[in-house]
Design an enzyme around this catalytic site. Structure first.
Site, PDB file in Angstrom:
ATOM      1  CD  GLU A  61      -3.387   0.727   2.051  1.00  0.00           C
ATOM      2  OE1 GLU A  61      -3.286  -0.123   2.622  1.00  0.00           O
ATOM      3  OE2 GLU A  61      -3.909   1.795   2.268  1.00  0.00           O
ATOM      4  CG  ASN A  71      -5.548  -0.218   5.604  1.00  0.00           C
ATOM      5  OD1 ASN A  71      -5.765   0.180   6.705  1.00  0.00           O
ATOM      6  ND2 ASN A  71      -5.216   0.319   4.690  1.00  0.00           N
ATOM      7  CE  LYS A  86      -6.010   2.683   8.833  1.00  0.00           C
ATOM      8  NZ  LYS A  86      -5.702   2.944   7.460  1.00  0.00           N
ATOM      9  CD  GLU A 110      -7.723   5.939   6.112  1.00  0.00           C
ATOM     10  OE1 GLU A 110      -6.681   5.188   6.057  1.00  0.00           O
ATOM     11  OE2 GLU A 110      -7.542   7.070   5.620  1.00  0.00           O
ATOM     12  NE  ARG A 114      -8.547  13.178   7.849  1.00  0.00           N
ATOM     13  CZ  ARG A 114      -8.052  12.730   6.820  1.00  0.00           C
ATOM     14  NH1 ARG A 114      -9.161  12.691   5.436  1.00  0.00           N
ATOM     15  NH2 ARG A 114      -6.931  12.003   6.606  1.00  0.00           N
ATOM     16  CE  LYS A 174      -1.071   8.610   9.208  1.00  0.00           C
ATOM     17  NZ  LYS A 174      -1.773   8.372   7.940  1.00  0.00           N
ATOM     18  CG  ASP A 186      -2.876  10.689   5.673  1.00  0.00           C
ATOM     19  OD1 ASP A 186      -2.128   9.999   6.019  1.00  0.00           O
ATOM     20  OD2 ASP A 186      -3.666  10.078   4.559  1.00  0.00           O
ATOM     21  CD  GLU A 212       2.226   5.880  11.140  1.00  0.00           C
ATOM     22  OE1 GLU A 212       1.950   5.430  11.989  1.00  0.00           O
ATOM     23  OE2 GLU A 212       1.584   6.000  10.201  1.00  0.00           O
ATOM     24  CD  GLU A 227      -0.894   8.167   1.019  1.00  0.00           C
ATOM     25  OE1 GLU A 227      -0.278   7.776   1.828  1.00  0.00           O
ATOM     26  OE2 GLU A 227      -2.019   8.285   0.694  1.00  0.00           O
TER      27      GLU A 227
HETATM   28  C1  GCV Z   1      -2.468   2.443   5.347  1.00  0.00           C
HETATM   29  C2  GCV Z   1      -3.596   7.570   4.574  1.00  0.00           C
HETATM   30  C3  GCV Z   1      -3.435   6.318   3.322  1.00  0.00           C
HETATM   31  C4  GCV Z   1      -3.832   4.957   3.689  1.00  0.00           C
HETATM   32  C5  GCV Z   1      -3.134   4.491   4.964  1.00  0.00           C
HETATM   33  C6  GCV Z   1      -3.711   5.629   5.846  1.00  0.00           C
HETATM   34  C7  GCV Z   1      -2.950   5.091   7.189  1.00  0.00           C
HETATM   35  O1  GCV Z   1      -4.995   7.407   4.402  1.00  0.00           O
HETATM   36  O2  GCV Z   1      -3.700   6.907   2.350  1.00  0.00           O
HETATM   37  O3  GCV Z   1      -3.148   4.267   2.314  1.00  0.00           O
HETATM   38  O4  GCV Z   1      -3.772   3.016   5.148  1.00  0.00           O
HETATM   39  O5  GCV Z   1      -3.248   6.822   5.560  1.00  0.00           O
HETATM   40  O6  GCV Z   1      -2.035   5.871   7.533  1.00  0.00           O
HETATM   41  O7  GCV Z   1      -3.492   4.282   8.106  1.00  0.00           O
END
Ligand code: GCV
Length: 723
Positions: free
Chosen positions: A190, A233, A310, A314, A359, A383, A388, A410, A416
Site C-alpha cells: 500500500e 490495514n 490501526k 478507515e 477532521r 503522525k 495525513d 510516525e 504518497e
Molecule cells: C495504510 C492514508 C493513506 C492510507 C493509509 C492511511 C493510514 O489515508 O492514504 O493508504 O492506510 O493513511 O495511515 O492508515
C-alpha cells in the site's frame, strides 16, 4: 502540450539503455549508501591505509561476526585491499573492536566513562595507544553497539573524515527506531512505489532471499532497530502458524543486526482466525485467545517486538465496534504482550465522517481524555501532523498533550503525497521542522523531539533493484534512520553524508547536489500546496492535482480542506471556525490564531483569507499564491539545470536515471501549477499579472485528465485528450 508524452519516451529510453548495456549495472542502486568504492577522490587514502593495517574483532557472537564481516568488506573496498586479521602480534594501525565482556583488549582500556555514556546500544570510537601501538578502537557494551560503531567508522571514511584524533561517543536519543512496512500478504505494498513487497511469503521460510540480509545491514548502518513487516490495514492470516514460521525465518536473518520484528494485529483476528463470535476486548475468551496467540508468537520469535494497531480508522475493526474505548483495545493486547516484554503501538490516526468536527481535531479529541488509561507497555503512535503526511502540516497537537502516555511519532518515508517514485523531494527538512517545533507543553524548549520515545517511518522499500524506486528516494530512508538515532542532526549534515557515501566526495558534486536536495521539499510544497494548503491531490491514488475533488466522503475531499469560495481561500481553524488552533498550548495557539503572527507557510491551514487581502509581505493573497506556484516550478527547472551540470562527474547510469525523473518532475510541476491556478482563478476571478506563465489549458481540460486507479506507477499516460 501533452504533459506525459516526453516522460514516457524518457522512461522508454532508460529501459532500452539498460537492456543494451553489455556489463552488469554497477551503479544500479542496489548498494545504497554502502557502496564501499575505493577512496579515490580523497587525499586521505594514504592516511587511512596507515591508520588501518590490522583487524582485531574480539568475540564470536553472530552480531560481532556481522561487524567483522562489514569491516572486512568495507575496508577492503574503501582502501583497495583486504586488511589482515588478528595474529599474535598487535601492530600499529590495529583496528580493535569488541565489548568489555568479549575483548580483553577493550576491557583493559580506560573507556569506562565513555561506555557508560554509550549505554546499551551506543558505541565509542577512539584513536589511542593500546599496548604501545597506535590503534583505533570500536567499543560498545553490546554486540549491536559494536556493529553500529563499525558502520559509523566506515561512514567516517566514506565521507572523507580524519581519523587521527578520533573521539566519538554516540548513543541513540530514541529507544524505538522502526520501519513500518505497509506490505500485504499478496505481495502488494500500500502506497509502495518501488515494486512488489520485499517479503517473498510464497517461498519463505525455506528459501531465504539474500536481500533480507542486505536489508538488515542497511538498517543497522543507520541504527534502525525494528521492522513492522505488515500493513496497518492488517490481514489476520499473518498470525496463523504457517505465516508465523515465515516471520520467524525473517527474524532469524535480522537478529544479528539488532533488528527486531513486529507485526500488525487485526483487531478482529479472534473471529477471523480463532473462530470466536466476538472480538470484544473485555470478553474473557477474547483475552485468552490473544494471550495464547502471543505465547505462540514468542515461542517461534523469542525477541518479537510487539504489535502496531490501526483500529476504528478507515474501515478497520476496533474496540469501538463493541462500544469500548481505544484504551480497552490497546490494553487487551498489551496485557498479552507484557509477560514477554512486548509493546503495543496503538495508532492515533482516527477520524470519522460521522463526527461533524474538523477532521484534524478528531485524534486529539478522542485520545486526550484517555491519557492515563493505557497500560505501561502501550505507546500511542501519532503522525507528524494532524492530517495525513502532507507536504507541509503543523505538528500534531497531541505532542506534549499526553503527559501520562508515551508517544511515538510516525512519518511517511514513502512519498504518497509528494510525487511518489519520481519527484525529487528530500524529506529530512520536513521531519526536522516537526522534531524541532516547540510545543510549549512544559514551557519553552518542549520540542516535539523531547515528547517522543520513538520514530516510526512508513517504508519506501520494495523489491525494485534500487530498493526505493529512485536514487534520491534512498536518501529518505537514510535520513529517517539518521534522525531516529539523533533527532538533533540537521538536514544539511544528513544530505552531506548521504551524497558523499552515495555519489562522491568531490566538492563539485557535493555542493550542487546538496543545494538541490535542500531546496526540493519546499519546491514540492510550492507547486502542490503552497501557503498551508493541504490534501489537494487527485482522489484515491493521490497522484497529480485535484483541488476540485468533491463528493463521496467529505473529509477526504480537496474542497473540504481548501474551502475556496468567491471571498477567499483556506480553512478557518481559529475560534471563529473549527477552533483546531485551541488544541495547541497557549503561545503556539496564539501565534497560529493571529493573522499577524501565523507563519506564512501555514496561513491557509489556519485561516480563510480573502483573495485581495494584503499579507505581511505587502502582496495580496492572490499575488502571493501565484508567486509560490511559480517558485515551485522555477526550482524544479533549476534542479534540472544543476543536475545537467554534473554530467561526467556522476556515473552515466545514475546521471541519466535522475535526469529522466527530473524531466518528469518538470512536466508535472507545471501540471500542478497550471491546474491549481486555473481552479483558483475560477473563484478569485482575478487576472494573472503581466508576464506570468498562464496555464496551458482550460480548467476543464485539467479536470478531465484521468489517472488509472492506484497502479504501481500511477502516471496519467493514457486517456490524454488532445489539447
Ligand atoms: C495504510 C492514508 C493513506 C492510507 C493509509 C492511511 C493510514 O489515508 O492514504 O493508504 O492506510 O493513511 O495511515 O492508515
Amino acid at each position: 502540450m501533452r504533459p506525459f508524452a516526453s516522460c514516457r519516451s524518457v522512461v522508454a529510453c532508460c529501459v532500452l539503455l539498460a537492456a543494451a548495456s553489455p556489463r552488469p549495472a554497477v551503479e544500479d542502486g542496489y548498494d545504497l549508501w554502502l557502496r564501499y568504492r575505493l577512496v579515490g577522490d580523497s587525499g586521505r587514502l594514504a592516511e587511512y591505509r596507515a591508520a588501518l593495517t590490522q583487524l582485531v574483532v574480539e568475540g564470536d557472537s553472530p552480531t560481532l561476526r556481522a561487524a567483522r564481516d562489514e569491516l572486512s568488506v568495507g575496508l577492503a573496498g574503501l582502501l583497495g585491499s583486504a586488511i589482515p586479521g588478528a595474529d599474535s602480534v598487535l601492530r600499529d594501525g590495529a583496528l580493535i573492536a569488541g565489548t568489555p565482556a568479549t575483548s580483553r583488549l577493550v576491557a583493559g582500556l580506560p573507556l569506562a566513562d565513555d561506555l557508560r555514556r554509550a549505554g546499551d546500544e551506543g558505541f565509542v570510537l577512539r584513536a589511542l595507544r593500546v599496548r604501545g601501538r597506535q590503534a583505533i578502537v570500536i567499543a560498545g557494551n553490546s554486540g549491536v553497539g559494536v556493529l553500529y560503531g563499525a558502520f559509523a567508522l566506515l561512514r567516517l571514511i566514506q565521507t572523507d573524515s580524519p581519523l587521527r584524533d578520533l573521539a566519538v561517543v554516540s548513543a541513540p536519543a530514541l529507544r524505538l527506531r522502526l520501519l513500518d512496512h505497509w506490505d500485504n500478504l499478496d505481495g502488494t505494498v500500500e502506497r509502495g512505489y518501488a515494486g512488489p513487497s520485499l517479503w517473498d511469503w510464497a517461498h519463505l521460510p525455506d528459501s531465504i532471499d539474500p536481500r533480507y540480509r542486505d536489508y538488515a545491514r542497511a538498517n543497522a548502518s543507520l541504527g534502525i532497530n525494528g521492522t513492522v513487516l505488515t500493513n496497518v490495514n492488517a490481514d489476520a492470516r499473518v498470525l496463523a502458524p504457517a505465516f508465523l514460521a515465515k516471520v520467524a525465518a525473517l527474524a532469524a536473518v535480522f537478529r544479528p543486526y539488532g533488528l527486531r520484528v513486529y507485526l500488525t494485529a487485526r483487531f478482529s483476528a479472534p473471529i477471523e482466525l480463532g473462530g470466536l463470535a466476538t472480538a470484544d476486548p473485555l470478553d474473557s475468551a477474547v483475552r485468552a485467545w490473544w494471550r495464547g496467540k502471543v505465547d505462540e508468537i514468542y515461542h517461534v520469535v523469542p525477541d518479537f517486538g510487539g504489535f502496531v494497531v490501526k483500529a476504528n480508522s478507515e474501515g478497520q475493526p476496533g474496540p469501538q465496534d463493541y462500544r469500548r474505548t481505544h484504551a480497552d483495545g490497546a490494553n487487551l493486547l498489551a496485557e498479552a504482550l507484557a509477560p514477554h516484554g512486548g509493546i503495543v503501538m496503538w495508532r492515533a490516526f482516527v477520524y470519522s465522517s460521522e463526527v461533524p468536527t474538523d477532521r484534524v481535531r478528531q485524534a486529539y479529541d478522542e485520545f486526550v481524555p484517555l491519557d492515563g488509561a493505557f497500560r505501561d507497555n502501550v505507546l500511542l503512535q501519532v503522525k507528524n501532523g494532524p492530517l495525513d503526511f502532507q507536504p507541509r502540516e503543523p505538528f500534531h497537537p497531541l505532542f506534549g498533550a499526553m503527559s501520562r502516555t508515551p508517544l511515538i511519532m510516525e512519518v511517511q518515508i514513502t512519498k504518497e503525497y509528494l510525487g511518489q517514485d519520481t519527484h525529487l523531494a528530500f524529506l529530512a527538512p520536513t521531519w526536522e521542522e516537526v522534531l524541532r517545533a516547540d510545543t510549549y507543553s512544559h514551557g519553552a524548549g518542549s520540542t516535539v523531539a523531547r515528547q517522543i520515545r520513538g520514530l516510526a517511518g512508513v517504508a519506501n522499500i520494495g523489491s525494485d533493484r534500487d530498493w526505493c524506486g529512485s536514487d534520491f528516494n534512498q536518501a529518505n530512508w537514510y535520513a529517517f534512520g539518521r534522525l531516529a538515532w539523533d533527532p538533533g542532526l540537521s538536514s544539511t549534515a544528513i544530505a552531506d553524508e548521504w551524497i558523499r557515501m552515495t555519489f562522491s566526495n568531490d566538492p563539485r558534486v557535493v555542493g550542487p547536489v546538496q543545494a538541490m536536495m535542500l531546496a526540493s521539499r519546499e519546491a514540492v510544497v510550492n507547486y502542490m500546496t503552497p501557503l498551508g494548503l493541504a490534501h489537494q491531490m487527485a482522489r484515491g491514488h493521490h497522484y497529480g492535482p485535484g483541488p476540485w475533488v468533491s463528493g463521496g466522503r467529505a473529509d477526504q475531499t480537496s474542497v473540504y480542506f481548501n474551502r475556496a469560495d468567491s471571498a477567499g481561500l483556506g480553512f478557518d481553524r481559529t475560534a471563529s471556525g473549527s477552533n483546531a488552533v485551541g488544541q495547541y498550548f497557549p503561545p503556539v495557539r496564539n501565534r497560529f490564531a493571529s493573522r499577524d503572527s501565523v507563519p506564512e507557510t501555514l496561513l491557509l491551514w489556519f485561516h480563510h483569507v480573502r483573495w485581495n487581502e494584503r499579507l505581511r509581505s505587502g502582496r495580496t493573497l492572490w499575488e502571493e499564491l501565484l508567486r509560490h506556484y511559480e517558485a515551485g516550478v522555477d526550482t524544479v527547472r533549476w534542479m534540472e539545470r544543476t543536475w545537467g551540470g554534473l554530467e561526467g562527474l556522476v556515473d552515466a547510469e545514475r546521471f541519466h536515471r535522475v535526469q529522466g525523473f527530473l524531466r518528469i518532475q518538470d512536466v508535472e510541476a507545471r501540471w500542478w501549477r497550471d491546474a491549481s491556478v486555473a481552479y483558483w482563478e475560477s473563484f478569485s476571478h482575478l487576472p494573472l499579472p503581466p508576464g506570468y506563465e498562464a496555464p496551458a489549458h482550460s480548467l476543464d481540460w485539467y479536470r478531465q485528465l484521468r489517472c488509472p486507479p492506484d497502479p504501481r506507477k500511477p502516471r496519467c499516460e493514457t486517456v490524454m485528450p488532445a489539447p
